[in-house]
Design a protein around this motif. Sequence first.
Motif, PDB file in Angstrom:
ATOM      1  N   TYR A 175     -23.026  34.399  25.127  1.00  0.00           N
ATOM      2  CA  TYR A 175     -22.779  34.006  23.736  1.00  0.00           C
ATOM      3  C   TYR A 175     -22.685  32.481  23.636  1.00  0.00           C
ATOM      4  CZ  TYR A 175     -20.741  35.034  19.084  1.00  0.00           C
ATOM      5  OH  TYR A 175     -20.492  35.151  17.746  1.00  0.00           O
ATOM      6  N   LYS A 176     -21.983  31.858  24.567  1.00  0.00           N
ATOM      7  CA  LYS A 176     -21.799  30.403  24.559  1.00  0.00           C
ATOM      8  C   LYS A 176     -23.142  29.680  24.639  1.00  0.00           C
ATOM      9  CE  LYS A 176     -20.451  28.566  28.378  1.00  0.00           C
ATOM     10  NZ  LYS A 176     -19.594  28.167  29.521  1.00  0.00           N
ATOM     11  N   TRP A 177     -23.979  30.083  25.590  1.00  0.00           N
ATOM     12  CA  TRP A 177     -25.260  29.407  25.769  1.00  0.00           C
ATOM     13  C   TRP A 177     -26.192  29.647  24.583  1.00  0.00           C
ATOM     14  CZ3 TRP A 177     -25.797  25.567  28.836  1.00  0.00           C
ATOM     15  CH2 TRP A 177     -25.009  25.475  29.998  1.00  0.00           C
ATOM     16  N   SER A 196     -10.145  28.026  20.056  1.00  0.00           N
ATOM     17  CA  SER A 196     -10.680  27.857  21.408  1.00  0.00           C
ATOM     18  C   SER A 196      -9.561  27.611  22.420  1.00  0.00           C
ATOM     19  CB  SER A 196     -11.673  26.697  21.432  1.00  0.00           C
ATOM     20  OG  SER A 196     -12.123  26.440  22.735  1.00  0.00           O
ATOM     21  N   TYR A 217     -25.236  30.064  21.443  1.00  0.00           N
ATOM     22  CA  TYR A 217     -24.779  29.262  20.306  1.00  0.00           C
ATOM     23  C   TYR A 217     -25.026  27.770  20.509  1.00  0.00           C
ATOM     24  CZ  TYR A 217     -22.803  32.240  16.685  1.00  0.00           C
ATOM     25  OH  TYR A 217     -22.662  33.078  15.615  1.00  0.00           O
ATOM     26  N   ARG A 218     -25.050  27.314  21.742  1.00  0.00           N
ATOM     27  CA  ARG A 218     -25.433  25.923  21.976  1.00  0.00           C
ATOM     28  C   ARG A 218     -26.894  25.698  21.592  1.00  0.00           C
ATOM     29  NH1 ARG A 218     -22.477  24.430  27.798  1.00  0.00           N
ATOM     30  NH2 ARG A 218     -20.339  24.400  26.962  1.00  0.00           N
ATOM     31  N   LEU A 266     -18.044  25.779  19.227  1.00  0.00           N
ATOM     32  CA  LEU A 266     -16.895  26.537  19.732  1.00  0.00           C
ATOM     33  C   LEU A 266     -16.649  27.834  18.964  1.00  0.00           C
ATOM     34  CD1 LEU A 266     -14.338  23.613  20.276  1.00  0.00           C
ATOM     35  CD2 LEU A 266     -15.614  24.834  22.043  1.00  0.00           C
ATOM     36  N   ASN A 317     -20.068  34.307  28.144  1.00  0.00           N
ATOM     37  CA  ASN A 317     -20.892  33.238  28.715  1.00  0.00           C
ATOM     38  C   ASN A 317     -22.279  33.215  28.076  1.00  0.00           C
ATOM     39  OD1 ASN A 317     -18.939  32.294  30.483  1.00  0.00           O
ATOM     40  ND2 ASN A 317     -19.558  33.657  32.138  1.00  0.00           N
ATOM     41  N   TYR A 373     -18.027  30.637  18.803  1.00  0.00           N
ATOM     42  CA  TYR A 373     -18.222  31.909  19.497  1.00  0.00           C
ATOM     43  C   TYR A 373     -16.931  32.463  20.097  1.00  0.00           C
ATOM     44  CZ  TYR A 373     -17.888  29.440  23.971  1.00  0.00           C
ATOM     45  OH  TYR A 373     -17.416  28.710  25.041  1.00  0.00           O
ATOM     46  N   LYS A 374     -15.967  31.599  20.403  1.00  0.00           N
ATOM     47  CA  LYS A 374     -14.765  32.064  21.103  1.00  0.00           C
ATOM     48  C   LYS A 374     -13.903  33.009  20.264  1.00  0.00           C
ATOM     49  CE  LYS A 374     -14.132  28.565  24.659  1.00  0.00           C
ATOM     50  NZ  LYS A 374     -13.171  27.679  25.351  1.00  0.00           N
TER      51      LYS A 374
END
Length: 511
Positions: free
Chosen positions: A87-89, A199, A91-92, A139, A85, A141-142
């Motif tokens: 990581y996702k934020w 993903s 990379y955005r 996407l 989670n 990071y997944k």
Amino acid sequence: MRTRYTLINMLVNIGGQFFTMLLSFINRMVFIHCLSAAYLGVNGLFTDVLSILNFAELGIGTAMVFSMYEPAARDDEQKLARLMNLYKWMYRAVAASVLLFGLVLLPFLPYLIKGGEGIEHITLIYMIYVLGSASSYLLNYKSSIYQAYQKGYIRAGWNMVCEFIKTVLQIAILLLTGNFILYLVVQQAVQFLPNIMVSRRVDKEFPYLKECRELPDREERNGILKNIGAMSMHKLAIVIVRNTDSLLMSSFIGLTTVGLYSNYRLVINALNNLMTKVVTAFSGSVGNFAALENSDRLYQVYKEMDFLFFVLSGYLTGGLMMLFNSLIALLFGEEYCFPMAIVVFIVTEFYITRMRQTNLLFREVMGLFWNDRYKAVAESVINLVVSLVLVQRYGVTGIVGGTIISTLCTCTWIEPYIFLKYGVREDWQQKYRAYFAEYLKRLLLTAAVSAAAVLWVQRFPVDNFCIFILDGLLYTAVFAGVIVLFYRGSAEYAALKQRGLELLKRNKEYT
């Protein structure tokens, strides 16, 4: 299990890289046939500009994957989900930053390009690169969870399929239309496909990732941010050292030289990627090993891998010295060849960089980013200053020479020092001295083999691909003989030989 995953990752990664190399060469040959050297220069220049913009990534991916090795080794799903989670934020935010920095750089494009007056729609071309780079982070990071679980071959497989699709479409566009903009649109669109496919598979295989909405606690976040802060310095060094060459050439020499240099970079990058795939195949297993084993065993594995990467690096270096210009001439034409003096500098820089690979791998899987953070700053400053001074008198040789000098002054001695002092600790001074004694021996051996190979090809020039292949086979046999002659009594040689025999035995049992 570690050995099995390493073998699968290596076979898929190396096979995929050879396949990608073949496609890249075919693509480049068609590109040169259909478009001018100036377009080739624009392609190389903007690729490096986007690599500079990608500094916004700050090494987040490396720091996050390191944080995931330990929970993956222990199957801690909650911790993995919280890390993903975060990581996702991150990379955005990176995607938005790359887009913003790309727009800020737009007014300065005319100052970066010398000799590009004949290129139409240069702003549109640039923005296609920027949008493609920014969207790649949405996407991407997944796939890191597969790296943590030693299953990087899944992402590598999708990359290979999409690379084939991209190359076929691009070649068709060049042959049918000769339109560089359509060529770029396909490149940027298709490269996003692996992210989508991986993903979807991650969502099915790890459903708990979507169920958790929490972030890591404050202490863990602070540890990750500390590593990212250190990695950002390393990222800056990589950007300045690896991705400013085309900018300097474009500004001081011209786009045509960038085009010539990009052909050499195509080959060098292909080999760098090949070596990186080998490293990536090991990284998950080494990260798992480092999280669970003691430093003595880790040091033995380090020595074995350092020997393996020396053999690969030395072999490729001698081969490039011998056949680099012959390959460029056969693929693209003699008019695209640099003088041998420039080639020697390019290949020397390749060897010095590749000999760092083991230290970089162990630094990343052990999370030693913070300990050598200032090395990256020193490397960047030395490289930029020396390159700017030397380019005015020596041209391409001066730019590449700046990279060699900055690496020798910093990375070559600091990186093994950091690993041995903070990773191994026990008797690290003695091991440090032994490392450089072996490094010098390997350097002299590679130089001697390379010199002999160059003398051979100068005495018997390469006129066609048959001679090229025969010379390559002869060189391979000679290099293998030299390695056996000088290293057959070493513990690392014996250990790698034993591992190889065990893998062959297992394969026979399976078949």
